[in-house]
Design a protein around this motif. Structure first.
Motif, PDB file in Angstrom:
ATOM      1  N   PHE A 193       0.829  -1.212   0.000  1.00 30.88           N
ATOM      2  CA  PHE A 193       0.000   0.000   0.000  1.00 30.88           C
ATOM      3  C   PHE A 193       0.866   1.266   0.000  1.00 30.88           C
ATOM      4  O   PHE A 193       0.490   2.270  -0.601  1.00 30.88           O
ATOM      5  CB  PHE A 193      -0.970   0.001   1.188  1.00 30.88           C
ATOM      6  CG  PHE A 193      -2.250  -0.711   0.871  1.00 30.88           C
ATOM      7  CD1 PHE A 193      -3.222  -0.102   0.083  1.00 30.88           C
ATOM      8  CD2 PHE A 193      -2.478  -1.993   1.322  1.00 30.88           C
ATOM      9  CE1 PHE A 193      -4.397  -0.764  -0.238  1.00 30.88           C
ATOM     10  CE2 PHE A 193      -3.652  -2.659   1.005  1.00 30.88           C
ATOM     11  CZ  PHE A 193      -4.610  -2.052   0.228  1.00 30.88           C
ATOM     12  N   ILE A 196       1.746   1.798  -3.584  1.00 31.36           N
ATOM     13  CA  ILE A 196       0.620   2.392  -4.325  1.00 31.36           C
ATOM     14  C   ILE A 196       0.485   3.868  -3.955  1.00 31.36           C
ATOM     15  O   ILE A 196       0.253   4.725  -4.809  1.00 31.36           O
ATOM     16  CB  ILE A 196      -0.683   1.621  -4.020  1.00 31.36           C
ATOM     17  CG1 ILE A 196      -0.588   0.194  -4.568  1.00 31.36           C
ATOM     18  CG2 ILE A 196      -1.892   2.324  -4.640  1.00 31.36           C
ATOM     19  CD1 ILE A 196      -1.744  -0.698  -4.181  1.00 31.36           C
ATOM     20  N   LEU A 197       0.669   4.159  -2.670  1.00 30.93           N
ATOM     21  CA  LEU A 197       0.557   5.539  -2.189  1.00 30.93           C
ATOM     22  C   LEU A 197       1.579   6.439  -2.886  1.00 30.93           C
ATOM     23  O   LEU A 197       1.232   7.497  -3.426  1.00 30.93           O
ATOM     24  CB  LEU A 197       0.783   5.561  -0.676  1.00 30.93           C
ATOM     25  CG  LEU A 197       0.828   6.928  -0.012  1.00 30.93           C
ATOM     26  CD1 LEU A 197      -0.560   7.513   0.095  1.00 30.93           C
ATOM     27  CD2 LEU A 197       1.454   6.841   1.369  1.00 30.93           C
ATOM     28  N   ARG A 210      -3.473  15.718  -6.731  1.00 29.23           N
ATOM     29  CA  ARG A 210      -3.629  14.568  -5.836  1.00 29.23           C
ATOM     30  C   ARG A 210      -2.392  14.339  -4.972  1.00 29.23           C
ATOM     31  O   ARG A 210      -1.306  14.102  -5.491  1.00 29.23           O
ATOM     32  CB  ARG A 210      -3.907  13.328  -6.676  1.00 29.23           C
ATOM     33  CG  ARG A 210      -4.253  12.110  -5.881  1.00 29.23           C
ATOM     34  CD  ARG A 210      -4.858  11.043  -6.738  1.00 29.23           C
ATOM     35  NE  ARG A 210      -3.860  10.265  -7.455  1.00 29.23           N
ATOM     36  CZ  ARG A 210      -4.163   9.230  -8.216  1.00 29.23           C
ATOM     37  NH1 ARG A 210      -5.421   8.893  -8.426  1.00 29.23           N
ATOM     38  NH2 ARG A 210      -3.227   8.542  -8.828  1.00 29.23           N
ATOM     39  N   MET A 211      -2.554  14.433  -3.686  1.00 28.16           N
ATOM     40  CA  MET A 211      -1.556  14.024  -2.688  1.00 28.16           C
ATOM     41  C   MET A 211      -0.190  14.689  -2.842  1.00 28.16           C
ATOM     42  O   MET A 211       0.819  14.112  -2.460  1.00 28.16           O
ATOM     43  CB  MET A 211      -1.387  12.499  -2.716  1.00 28.16           C
ATOM     44  CG  MET A 211      -2.622  11.794  -2.220  1.00 28.16           C
ATOM     45  SD  MET A 211      -2.355  10.064  -1.866  1.00 28.16           S
ATOM     46  CE  MET A 211      -2.461   9.350  -3.464  1.00 28.16           C
TER      47      MET A 211
ATOM     48  N   ILE B  55     -10.916   9.766  -3.904  1.00 28.59           N
ATOM     49  CA  ILE B  55     -11.225   8.336  -3.802  1.00 28.59           C
ATOM     50  C   ILE B  55      -9.964   7.481  -3.600  1.00 28.59           C
ATOM     51  O   ILE B  55      -9.946   6.569  -2.785  1.00 28.59           O
ATOM     52  CB  ILE B  55     -12.068   7.869  -5.022  1.00 28.59           C
ATOM     53  CG1 ILE B  55     -12.763   6.560  -4.717  1.00 28.59           C
ATOM     54  CG2 ILE B  55     -11.282   7.775  -6.295  1.00 28.59           C
ATOM     55  CD1 ILE B  55     -13.983   6.740  -3.874  1.00 28.59           C
ATOM     56  N   VAL B  56      -8.879   7.804  -4.347  1.00 31.22           N
ATOM     57  CA  VAL B  56      -7.652   6.995  -4.223  1.00 31.22           C
ATOM     58  C   VAL B  56      -6.989   7.202  -2.859  1.00 31.22           C
ATOM     59  O   VAL B  56      -6.724   6.221  -2.145  1.00 31.22           O
ATOM     60  CB  VAL B  56      -6.697   7.286  -5.405  1.00 31.22           C
ATOM     61  CG1 VAL B  56      -5.336   6.652  -5.169  1.00 31.22           C
ATOM     62  CG2 VAL B  56      -7.297   6.764  -6.690  1.00 31.22           C
ATOM     63  N   PRO B  57      -6.702   8.477  -2.447  1.00 30.24           N
ATOM     64  CA  PRO B  57      -6.089   8.630  -1.116  1.00 30.24           C
ATOM     65  C   PRO B  57      -6.951   8.084   0.013  1.00 30.24           C
ATOM     66  O   PRO B  57      -6.439   7.499   0.972  1.00 30.24           O
ATOM     67  CB  PRO B  57      -5.893  10.137  -0.961  1.00 30.24           C
ATOM     68  CG  PRO B  57      -6.545  10.790  -2.102  1.00 30.24           C
ATOM     69  CD  PRO B  57      -6.779   9.763  -3.149  1.00 30.24           C
ATOM     70  N   ILE B  60      -6.433   4.312   0.043  1.00 29.60           N
ATOM     71  CA  ILE B  60      -5.096   3.902   0.499  1.00 29.60           C
ATOM     72  C   ILE B  60      -4.926   4.153   1.997  1.00 29.60           C
ATOM     73  O   ILE B  60      -4.482   3.268   2.743  1.00 29.60           O
ATOM     74  CB  ILE B  60      -4.003   4.654  -0.294  1.00 29.60           C
ATOM     75  CG1 ILE B  60      -4.036   4.229  -1.765  1.00 29.60           C
ATOM     76  CG2 ILE B  60      -2.622   4.369   0.288  1.00 29.60           C
ATOM     77  CD1 ILE B  60      -3.148   5.057  -2.667  1.00 29.60           C
TER      78      ILE B  60
END
Lengths: 531, 248
Positions: A193, A196-197, A210-211, B55-57, B60
């Motif tokens: 994970f 993936i992160l 995103r992130m 949705i992805v974060p 995870i």
């Protein structure tokens, strides 16, 4: 094009590609030169305790890509070099195991059990010949299995699996790798994970950033090769330097090796070894085809199987050639079989395969996976030509192994004397240079250090690295497959549970994790993944 | 792995799992700022929930939170709670912490201080000398000496030439690093014994030199700090003195 025409085109792409130089009027292609260089370098590195094929693959990949450029012409020379290293390192790992009781690579650990006692009995030459014969046989066998299996598997996957099934298959592969690599499946899953992160930062199809935490330096995400080199190589180097205080290998190596009086391996002896080699090659090939398990377990199982059928005068563990043959055939047959999931599914199962995928992804023009094996008749499928080119490079490496590999591995015993304290700073410097050469920015070197620290911390708490790396590589494919499956299903929230095959893969993912959580793992599972 | 090692690992698993739980919870909270169910927040419109950037974060971090809870339970069941509050369980082993700290100093000051500012051959020569002398044999005073040498060279380059405009010139930081490198080499040869120590000057000088010249002139790739004290001279003589020899 017919199948044979594709095969021939692949062979010609290797032998009649751009010429490096001419030898007695015969043109030697760059690909051939790279495979031979990689193979010989691989033997040297394999014979050096503390290093392994992945170190060379990691360091050389960015440099080679920068040198050959980002064109499909670079694929065969670069991937040929990596394949050469992979095969050479497997053979070379047996040298210090036999001569100095120190395995050059973790999978050669079992070779010490009979190899070193043979050396003490003055049979070092025979042990090395046995190891080479078994290793080359096992490797060739698994390559032949790869050539025949991968295309059929790919055709089946392409024909029967939709987007949802492909997404479920990637989830199954990740769960399997997370569960079988390392000491704890939970840590394996956390590592996956994390992978993936990290891969999800600043990627995806969303408009909202995103992130990236609103920062500029993460706005473009993390470069793939830098991240992989960071956790795999930098982390390993930091860990090795920190653990050097307890390294007493130097003292062990400096012990004198008895002179070898028995160097021959007759045809009769080779025939006697064949049953052990055959069984171990089969065991290694089956294990190699499963992602994540690796050659160390294959060697252990091959040795155990050989021990059960052995009826010779010298028992296993006391210096019998059958013990060396059983181990070396098993661990060498993993390398070819490891490429079955890579070429047929696009899923890397070990570190060596990771670098092949990285090469393909970085250079472009070749996407390992089921789409490679489309035997188009009207127009040429260039990816299929590359695939048969890769098979050709593997066979050429095998020919090198059978012809000059044995002699060369007997010459490189001196590499076992190079201490880790000298090697690790060099690897560190090479890694930093390689990353800078490819990315030409200091930011990538800072990322390398950051991922190195992450890799070091993961090693400290015994969290496996391989699930992180494989998840990092597959995260994009997984998200794409899931988004496509979701779109095709008409925004059905249960899109992953609408087909029997997809449900089977998901159930298997859970079963694998539960099974390995309950099962106590052997200590061999907790070892370095690169050296 | 000995039972003691396993006990330490389980104790550290407890702290690792707790740390991961806190981080996951924090980022789950942060992810809640991203529009999920079609809201319009901070000028960003999320049309459908499945197209949302959240949705992805969300997936995870939620998975990591659950997995860290499972890991915590496993660690506690295996007896990790008993050793969790000991020094080793917390992660504090004096010797281990010392080794990690010295490695961190050497790598950080090399990468952040020397690589961008100092000639690559000189900086890397110092790095190799520090690592081989410092960690071969595992003597704490050598580790400390090596870390101090790198700290001195790195902090000088970092403080005196912090702005990017000063990364390539002037060369005073190159000279300072070179002097520290030479000093450490002499110290290593005086204090150390054995073939590895005697090989340090050759390895430290030849490896970066071969690497950087092969990259720059063999593979024709970019290398860090092309304007460095040594590399600038090598590059000048390669193009002005050597290359005409075979070109003519």
């Amino acid at each position: 094009m017919t199948v044979m025409e594709y095969v021939w085109a692949g062979v010609m792409a290797v032998f009649a590609g751009p010429e490096a130089f001419s030898l007695f009027g015969i043109g030697i292609s760059i690909t051939i030169l790279m495979v031979a260089t990689g193979f010989l370098l691989g033997i040297v590195i394999g014979a050096t305790p503390g290093l392994g094929g992945p170190f060379v693959m990691a360091v050389s990949l960015p440099i080679l890509i920068s040198f050959f450029g980002f064109t499909p012409d670079a694929l065969l020379p670069v991937m040929g070099f990596l394949i050469g290293v992979m095969k050479g390192a497997t053979v070379g790992g047996a040298v210090p195991a036999i001569l100095f009781n120190t395995p050059g690579t973790p999978d050669a650990l079992m070779t010490t059990l009979d190899g070193y006692p043979m050396t003490k009995k003055g049979q070092a030459g025979k042990a090395l010949r046995t190891a080479h014969f078994a290793s080359a046989s096992g490797d060739t066998f698994s390559d032949l299995v790869l050539f025949t299996t991968a295309p059929f598997l790919a055709i089946v996957v392409e024909g029967y699996l939709g987007f949802a099934e492909k997404a479920a298959l990637i989830i199954l592969s990740l769960s399997f790798v997370a569960a079988v690599v390392g000491a704890s499946p939970m840590k394996g899953l956390i590592a996956a994970f994390f992978g993936i992160l990290m891969a999800s930062v600043a990627t995806g199809e969303d408009f909202y950033p995103r992130m990236s935490l609103g920062t500029d330096f993460m706005a473009n995400g993390f470069p793939l090769i830098t991240a992989v080199l960071g956790v795999l190589i930098m982390g390993e180097v930091m860990h090795s330097i920190e653990e050097m205080w307890r390294d007493r290998r130097t003292e062990r190596i400096n012990t004198q090796t008895p002179a070898s009086s028995d160097n021959s391996l007759t045809m009769k002896e080779r025939r006697r070894l064949m049953p052990y080699i055959g069984i171990s090659a089969l065991v290694g090939t089956v294990i190699g085809a499963l992602p994540g398990i690796g050659s160390t377990l294959a060697a252990t199982l091959g040795y155990a199987t050989g021990q059960k059928i052995h009826k010779g005068p010298v028992p296993f563990g006391e210096g019998t050639p059958e013990g060396v043959a059983a181990t070396e055939a098993a661990n060498s047959s993993v390398s070819g079989a490891n490429l079955i999931p890579v070429l047929s599914l696009g899923i890397p199962g070990n570190v060596g395969a990771v670098f092949l995928i990285l090469a393909a992804e970085s250079i472009g023009g070749f996407n390992p996976g089921p789409s490679v094996f489309r035997f188009t008749v009207d127009e040429v499928n260039p990816e299929l030509v590359i695939a048969f080119g890769l098979f050709t490079t593997m066979m050429f490496a095998n020919i090198l192994n059978w012809t000059i590999g044995g002699q060369f591995m007997r010459w490189v015993g001196v590499m076992s004397n190079v201490p880790k304290a000298v090697l690790m700073p060099m690897v560190l410097l090479l890694t930093i240079t390689a990353v800078y050469v490819q990315e030409t920015s200091m930011l990538s070197v800072y990322y390398l250090l950051a991922f190195g620290v992450l890799g070091y911390l993961m090693r400290k708490i015994k969290m496996p690295i391989l699930p992180f790396v494989i998840a990092f590589i597959l995260a994009g494919n997984l998200e794409t497959a899931m988004r496509q499956a979701f779109a095709v299903s008409g925004a059905d929230p249960f899109f992953l549970f609408r087909s029997g095959m997809s449900v089977t893969f998901l159930v298997l993912s859970v079963v694998v994790v539960v099974f390995f959580t309950r099962k106590q793992k052997p200590q061999t599972a907790i070892s370095s993944e690169v050296s | 792995m000995t039972p003691e090692d396993k006990a330490i690992l389980r104790a550290r698993d407890v702290w690792g799992a707790l740390g991961l739980m806190v981080i996951s919870a924090f980022f789950l909270w942060r992810t809640s700022f991203i529009p999920l169910f079609g809201e319009n927040r901070a000028g960003v419109s999320g049309a459908d929930w499945y197209n949302s950037a959240a949705i992805v974060p969300l997936g995870i971090w939620a998975a990591l939170f659950v997995l860290s809870c499972v890991l915590l339970i496993i660690a506690l069941r295996d007896g990790g709670g008993k050793g969790a509050f000991t020094a080793v369980g917390v992660g504090w082993n004096r010797a281990e912490a010392f080794r990690i700290a010295t490695i961190a100093v050497i790598l950080s000051f090399y990468i952040f201080g020397l690589v961008p500012r100092v000639d690559f051959i000189i900086g890397s020569g110092l790095l190799i000398t520090c690592l081989i002398f410092g960690y071969h044999g595992g003597h704490p005073y050598r580790m400390l000496t090596a870390a101090a040498a790198m700290l001195l060279a790195g902090s000088y380059a970092l403080i005196v030439h912090f702005p990017q405009a000063e990364w390539n010139t002037p060369h005073d930081d190159d000279v300072v690093t070179l002097l520290i490198w030479l000093g450490l080499t002499v110290w290593a040869l005086i204090r150390g014994r054995g073939p590895v120590i005697r090989a340090i000057p050759f390895i430290a000088a030849l490896v970066p030199l071969i690497l950087v010249t092969a990259m720059a002139f063999g593979f024709r790739q970019n290398v860090p700090n092309r304007g460095g004290l040594f590399f600038a001279q090598i590059e000048y003589h390669y193009y002005v003195t050597l290359r005409p020899l075979w070109q003519n």
